[in-house]
Write an enzyme that holds these catalytic residues in place. Structure first.
Site, PDB file in Angstrom:
ATOM      1  CG  HIS A  59      -2.003  -1.022   1.168  1.00  0.00           C
ATOM      2  ND1 HIS A  59      -2.809  -1.224   0.059  1.00  0.00           N
ATOM      3  CD2 HIS A  59      -2.412  -1.932   2.102  1.00  0.00           C
ATOM      4  CE1 HIS A  59      -3.656  -2.210   0.306  1.00  0.00           C
ATOM      5  NE2 HIS A  59      -3.431  -2.662   1.529  1.00  0.00           N
TER       6      HIS A  59
ATOM      7  CG  HIS B   7       3.892  -6.137   3.965  1.00  0.00           C
ATOM      8  ND1 HIS B   7       3.563  -5.624   5.201  1.00  0.00           N
ATOM      9  CD2 HIS B   7       2.855  -5.827   3.156  1.00  0.00           C
ATOM     10  CE1 HIS B   7       2.402  -5.029   5.148  1.00  0.00           C
ATOM     11  NE2 HIS B   7       1.943  -5.137   3.909  1.00  0.00           N
TER      12      HIS B   7
END
Length: 257
Positions: A68, A151
């Protein structure tokens, strides 16, 4: 070297709890370095320049990120000019920023912090296993303390990466799923590991968001405008003690308040 690592900061509640708790927690643990994943710190999705500066001002030394990080276009330039903010290293060549920072502490000690993105149920980007080989080859031999933020969605991918680099890095810490796991451990060759550090935000929520909106999305299949949840703020992360000479983890413990 003593290191504090915090899971995904989700919106204003996550920023508030870190501002309140970080100074005393850093002193209590005698932490030399504070790392946090900041990719959801602005409005629950993405990171803005103002929020980045707020988090550095709150006492965070290094901000990692994830898929993001690209939401706010201003970050493209900041990624190129702010070394304390890193993005997943395995985005293709040409992406702004870097996935590795070698940070020097006030006492002269150095630590390499790396950021990688998983590919299972995520973006189809470069291989994190091959990329970590490149990163490790680029780190000077005298920088023994090496931390990875992976991640990723899949537990198996995070675990596989930790075994792949066991003994070569100080710790592999998972982020992205926002739920802290109970498997903090030191692997056979001395690398600390946790599948997911959790999140800093409102835990009585759907990963930091208002449950009503998420329920509607599941029931209708239609896009919804996410809203950061309101309520009691929680802090999730971990504390690590790293041997400066070997770079291996000697202690790892969860933080959950």
């Amino acid at each position: 070297m003593r290191i504090l690592f915090f899971g995904d900061i989700v919106g204003k509640p996550g920023r508030l709890i870190l501002r309140k708790r970080l100074p005393s927690l850093r002193e209590e643990k005698g932490a030399d370095l504070v790392i946090a994943n900041g990719e959801n710190a602005s409005g629950g999705i993405g990171l803005s320049g103002d929020t980045m500066r707020e988090l550095f001002g709150a006492g965070i030394d290094i901000l990692t990120s994830g898929n993001h990080i690209w939401k706010h276009k201003e970050m493209y330039n900041l990624l190129n000019n702010e070394p304390r903010l890193i993005r997943p290293a395995n985005y293709p060549q040409g992406a702004p920023g870097s996935g590795l920072v070698i940070h020097e502490l006030k006492n002269g000690g150095k630590v390499a912090v790396m950021n990688l993105l998983g590919r299972t149920f995520m973006d189809n980007i470069d291989c994190p296993f091959k990329k970590v080989d490149e990163l490790l080859a680029s780190i000077p031999d005298d920088v023994r303390v090496r931390i990875i933020d992976i991640h990723a969605e899949a537990t198996s991918e995070k675990k596989a990466l930790s075994f792949y680099v066991d003994g070569k890095v100080s710790a592999v810490i998972g982020t992205h799923t926002h739920v802290q796991t109970a498997d903090a451990m030191i692997l056979q060759k001395g690398t600390g590991y946790l599948t997911d550090a959790g999140m800093c935000g409102v835990e009585e929520s759907c990963l930091g968001m208002e449950p009503k909106v998420i329920i509607e999305r599941f029931m209708t299949g239609l896009p919804q405008r996410f809203k950061v949840a309101k309520g009691t703020e929680h802090i999730n992360g971990l504390f690590m003690d790293i041997n400066d000479e070997t770079g291996l983890c000697t202690d790892i413990e969860l933080i959950r308040e």
